[in-house]
Design a protein around this motif. Structure first.
Motif, PDB file in Angstrom:
ATOM      1  N   VAL A   6       0.843  -1.198   0.000  1.00 11.20           N
ATOM      2  CA  VAL A   6       0.000   0.000   0.000  1.00 11.20           C
ATOM      3  C   VAL A   6       0.885   1.256   0.000  1.00 11.20           C
ATOM      4  CG1 VAL A   6      -1.743   1.275   1.313  1.00 11.20           C
ATOM      5  CG2 VAL A   6      -1.906  -1.194   1.105  1.00 11.20           C
ATOM      6  N   GLU A   7       2.039   1.172   0.644  1.00 16.47           N
ATOM      7  CA  GLU A   7       2.965   2.306   0.674  1.00 16.47           C
ATOM      8  C   GLU A   7       3.335   2.762  -0.741  1.00 16.47           C
ATOM      9  OE1 GLU A   7       5.476   5.325   1.688  1.00 16.47           O
ATOM     10  OE2 GLU A   7       4.041   4.295   2.966  1.00 16.47           O
ATOM     11  N   ARG A   9       1.449   2.640  -3.329  1.00 13.94           N
ATOM     12  CA  ARG A   9       0.289   3.363  -3.854  1.00 13.94           C
ATOM     13  C   ARG A   9       0.265   4.801  -3.332  1.00 13.94           C
ATOM     14  NH1 ARG A   9      -3.879  -0.930  -5.131  1.00 13.94           N
ATOM     15  NH2 ARG A   9      -2.611  -2.794  -5.168  1.00 13.94           N
ATOM     16  N   HIS A  10       0.592   4.960  -2.051  1.00 12.28           N
ATOM     17  CA  HIS A  10       0.650   6.306  -1.480  1.00 12.28           C
ATOM     18  C   HIS A  10       1.791   7.108  -2.102  1.00 12.28           C
ATOM     19  CE1 HIS A  10      -2.420   5.430   1.437  1.00 12.28           C
ATOM     20  NE2 HIS A  10      -1.748   4.387   1.879  1.00 12.28           N
ATOM     21  N   ARG A  11       2.904   6.444  -2.354  1.00 16.97           N
ATOM     22  CA  ARG A  11       4.037   7.142  -2.970  1.00 16.97           C
ATOM     23  C   ARG A  11       3.712   7.606  -4.380  1.00 16.97           C
ATOM     24  NH1 ARG A  11       9.552   4.091  -2.135  1.00 16.97           N
ATOM     25  NH2 ARG A  11      10.289   6.012  -3.102  1.00 16.97           N
ATOM     26  N   VAL A  12       2.924   6.831  -5.117  1.00 19.65           N
ATOM     27  CA  VAL A  12       2.502   7.256  -6.459  1.00 19.65           C
ATOM     28  C   VAL A  12       1.749   8.569  -6.367  1.00 19.65           C
ATOM     29  CG1 VAL A  12       0.945   6.736  -8.389  1.00 19.65           C
ATOM     30  CG2 VAL A  12       2.467   4.959  -7.506  1.00 19.65           C
ATOM     31  N   VAL A  13       0.826   8.659  -5.429  1.00 19.37           N
ATOM     32  CA  VAL A  13       0.027   9.877  -5.268  1.00 19.37           C
ATOM     33  C   VAL A  13       0.930  11.061  -4.904  1.00 19.37           C
ATOM     34  CG1 VAL A  13      -1.800  10.965  -3.894  1.00 19.37           C
ATOM     35  CG2 VAL A  13      -2.050   8.596  -4.663  1.00 19.37           C
ATOM     36  N   HIS A  14       1.843  10.857  -3.963  1.00 19.84           N
ATOM     37  CA  HIS A  14       2.720  11.943  -3.520  1.00 19.84           C
ATOM     38  C   HIS A  14       3.710  12.361  -4.612  1.00 19.84           C
ATOM     39  CE1 HIS A  14       1.171  12.051   0.523  1.00 19.84           C
ATOM     40  NE2 HIS A  14       1.326  10.737   0.621  1.00 19.84           N
ATOM     41  N   LEU A  15       4.282  11.401  -5.310  1.00 23.69           N
ATOM     42  CA  LEU A  15       5.230  11.734  -6.379  1.00 23.69           C
ATOM     43  C   LEU A  15       4.532  12.442  -7.533  1.00 23.69           C
ATOM     44  CD1 LEU A  15       7.423   8.502  -6.353  1.00 23.69           C
ATOM     45  CD2 LEU A  15       8.111  10.786  -5.610  1.00 23.69           C
ATOM     46  N   VAL A  28      11.353   4.800 -10.314  1.00 24.39           N
ATOM     47  CA  VAL A  28      11.715   4.955  -8.898  1.00 24.39           C
ATOM     48  C   VAL A  28      11.213   3.759  -8.083  1.00 24.39           C
ATOM     49  CG1 VAL A  28      11.216   6.305  -6.812  1.00 24.39           C
ATOM     50  CG2 VAL A  28      11.875   7.472  -8.913  1.00 24.39           C
ATOM     51  N   LEU A  29       9.984   3.337  -8.344  1.00 20.82           N
ATOM     52  CA  LEU A  29       9.375   2.264  -7.563  1.00 20.82           C
ATOM     53  C   LEU A  29       9.683   0.869  -8.104  1.00 20.82           C
ATOM     54  CD1 LEU A  29       5.851   3.802  -6.861  1.00 20.82           C
ATOM     55  CD2 LEU A  29       7.852   3.764  -5.368  1.00 20.82           C
ATOM     56  N   GLY A  30      10.180   0.784  -9.331  1.00 19.25           N
ATOM     57  CA  GLY A  30      10.454  -0.522  -9.921  1.00 19.25           C
ATOM     58  C   GLY A  30       9.194  -1.245 -10.359  1.00 19.25           C
ATOM     59  N   THR A  31       8.192  -0.483 -10.779  1.00 19.30           N
ATOM     60  CA  THR A  31       6.927  -1.051 -11.241  1.00 19.30           C
ATOM     61  C   THR A  31       6.746  -0.720 -12.719  1.00 19.30           C
ATOM     62  OG1 THR A  31       5.665   0.934 -10.729  1.00 19.30           O
ATOM     63  CG2 THR A  31       5.895  -0.678  -8.966  1.00 19.30           C
ATOM     64  N   SER A  32       5.649  -1.151 -13.292  1.00 20.05           N
ATOM     65  CA  SER A  32       5.355  -0.803 -14.678  1.00 20.05           C
ATOM     66  C   SER A  32       4.620   0.535 -14.728  1.00 20.05           C
ATOM     67  CB  SER A  32       4.482  -1.879 -15.335  1.00 20.05           C
ATOM     68  OG  SER A  32       3.198  -1.884 -14.756  1.00 20.05           O
ATOM     69  N   ALA A  33       4.756   1.209 -15.860  1.00 19.86           N
ATOM     70  CA  ALA A  33       4.041   2.471 -16.052  1.00 19.86           C
ATOM     71  C   ALA A  33       2.533   2.224 -16.056  1.00 19.86           C
ATOM     72  CB  ALA A  33       4.483   3.130 -17.352  1.00 19.86           C
ATOM     73  N   ALA A  34       2.107   1.070 -16.560  1.00 16.38           N
ATOM     74  CA  ALA A  34       0.675   0.740 -16.577  1.00 16.38           C
ATOM     75  C   ALA A  34       0.123   0.666 -15.152  1.00 16.38           C
ATOM     76  CB  ALA A  34       0.441  -0.580 -17.307  1.00 16.38           C
ATOM     77  N   TRP A  35       0.881   0.087 -14.231  1.00 13.15           N
ATOM     78  CA  TRP A  35       0.434   0.006 -12.838  1.00 13.15           C
ATOM     79  C   TRP A  35       0.319   1.406 -12.240  1.00 13.15           C
ATOM     80  CZ3 TRP A  35       2.533   1.281  -8.052  1.00 13.15           C
ATOM     81  CH2 TRP A  35       1.824   0.810  -6.942  1.00 13.15           C
ATOM     82  N   VAL A  36       1.306   2.249 -12.515  1.00 11.05           N
ATOM     83  CA  VAL A  36       1.271   3.625 -11.997  1.00 11.05           C
ATOM     84  C   VAL A  36       0.051   4.359 -12.547  1.00 11.05           C
ATOM     85  CG1 VAL A  36       2.471   5.857 -11.972  1.00 11.05           C
ATOM     86  CG2 VAL A  36       3.778   3.736 -11.659  1.00 11.05           C
ATOM     87  N   ARG A  37      -0.222   4.186 -13.844  1.00 13.91           N
ATOM     88  CA  ARG A  37      -1.394   4.839 -14.434  1.00 13.91           C
ATOM     89  C   ARG A  37      -2.682   4.352 -13.772  1.00 13.91           C
ATOM     90  NH1 ARG A  37       1.699   4.434 -19.119  1.00 13.91           N
ATOM     91  NH2 ARG A  37       0.781   2.427 -19.678  1.00 13.91           N
ATOM     92  N   SER A  38      -2.754   3.063 -13.454  1.00 13.81           N
ATOM     93  CA  SER A  38      -3.980   2.541 -12.829  1.00 13.81           C
ATOM     94  C   SER A  38      -4.179   3.126 -11.430  1.00 13.81           C
ATOM     95  CB  SER A  38      -3.965   1.010 -12.780  1.00 13.81           C
ATOM     96  OG  SER A  38      -3.009   0.531 -11.858  1.00 13.81           O
ATOM     97  N   ARG A  44      -7.751   9.659  -9.018  1.00 15.57           N
ATOM     98  CA  ARG A  44      -8.563  10.706  -9.664  1.00 15.57           C
ATOM     99  C   ARG A  44     -10.051  10.437  -9.498  1.00 15.57           C
ATOM    100  NH1 ARG A  44      -4.729  10.388 -13.826  1.00 15.57           N
ATOM    101  NH2 ARG A  44      -6.073   8.978 -14.952  1.00 15.57           N
ATOM    102  N   SER A  45     -10.435   9.165  -9.516  1.00 16.30           N
ATOM    103  CA  SER A  45     -11.858   8.827  -9.425  1.00 16.30           C
ATOM    104  C   SER A  45     -12.381   8.933  -7.993  1.00 16.30           C
ATOM    105  CB  SER A  45     -12.103   7.419  -9.962  1.00 16.30           C
ATOM    106  OG  SER A  45     -11.570   6.458  -9.076  1.00 16.30           O
ATOM    107  N   GLY A  46     -11.469   9.102  -7.037  1.00 15.65           N
ATOM    108  CA  GLY A  46     -11.878   9.210  -5.651  1.00 15.65           C
ATOM    109  C   GLY A  46     -12.009   7.873  -4.951  1.00 15.65           C
ATOM    110  N   ARG A  47     -11.737   6.801  -5.671  1.00 10.00           N
ATOM    111  CA  ARG A  47     -11.799   5.469  -5.062  1.00 10.00           C
ATOM    112  C   ARG A  47     -10.548   5.228  -4.228  1.00 10.00           C
ATOM    113  NH1 ARG A  47     -12.782   1.729  -9.990  1.00 10.00           N
ATOM    114  NH2 ARG A  47     -12.353   0.147  -8.429  1.00 10.00           N
ATOM    115  N   PRO A  48     -10.644   4.473  -3.163  1.00  9.61           N
ATOM    116  CA  PRO A  48      -9.459   4.216  -2.339  1.00  9.61           C
ATOM    117  C   PRO A  48      -8.433   3.407  -3.124  1.00  9.61           C
ATOM    118  CG  PRO A  48     -11.309   2.896  -1.591  1.00  9.61           C
ATOM    119  CD  PRO A  48     -11.832   3.830  -2.646  1.00  9.61           C
ATOM    120  N   SER A  49      -7.168   3.727  -2.919  1.00 14.59           N
ATOM    121  CA  SER A  49      -6.114   3.032  -3.651  1.00 14.59           C
ATOM    122  C   SER A  49      -5.523   1.891  -2.839  1.00 14.59           C
ATOM    123  CB  SER A  49      -5.013   4.012  -4.052  1.00 14.59           C
ATOM    124  OG  SER A  49      -4.450   4.607  -2.905  1.00 14.59           O
TER     125      SER A  49
END
Length: 71
Positions: A6-7, A9-15, A28-38, A44-49
């Motif tokens: 979950v950390e 996911r929070h870092r995506v929002v802050h970055l 930076v996170l070692g993930t895919s760009a598709a995951w970051v976009r999701s 943006r939709s207001g749903r919990p991440s």
């Protein structure tokens, strides 16, 4: 495959708020760009991440009727 912490996911929002691009965050996170976009889309939709409940996960067809038909 285990979900990312979950950390992350929070870092995506802050970055994103700090002006980093999707590809920079993924690097930076070692993930895919598709995951970051999701994660950005969830935010943006207001749903919990956070993590989804196990009840919302699809079950494999192999495990559904394992004990059916046995006497």
């Amino acid at each position: 495959m285990k979900p990312y912490p979950v950390e992350y996911r929070h870092r995506v929002v802050h970055l994103t708020a700090d002006g980093y691009s999707t590809s920079d965050i993924a690097a930076v996170l070692g993930t895919s760009a598709a995951w970051v976009r999701s994660i950005k889309a969830l935010h943006r939709s207001g749903r919990p991440s956070g993590l989804r409940s196990p009840a919302s996960r699809p079950r494999s067809p192999a495990g559904r009727g394992r004990d059916r038909g046995r006497a």
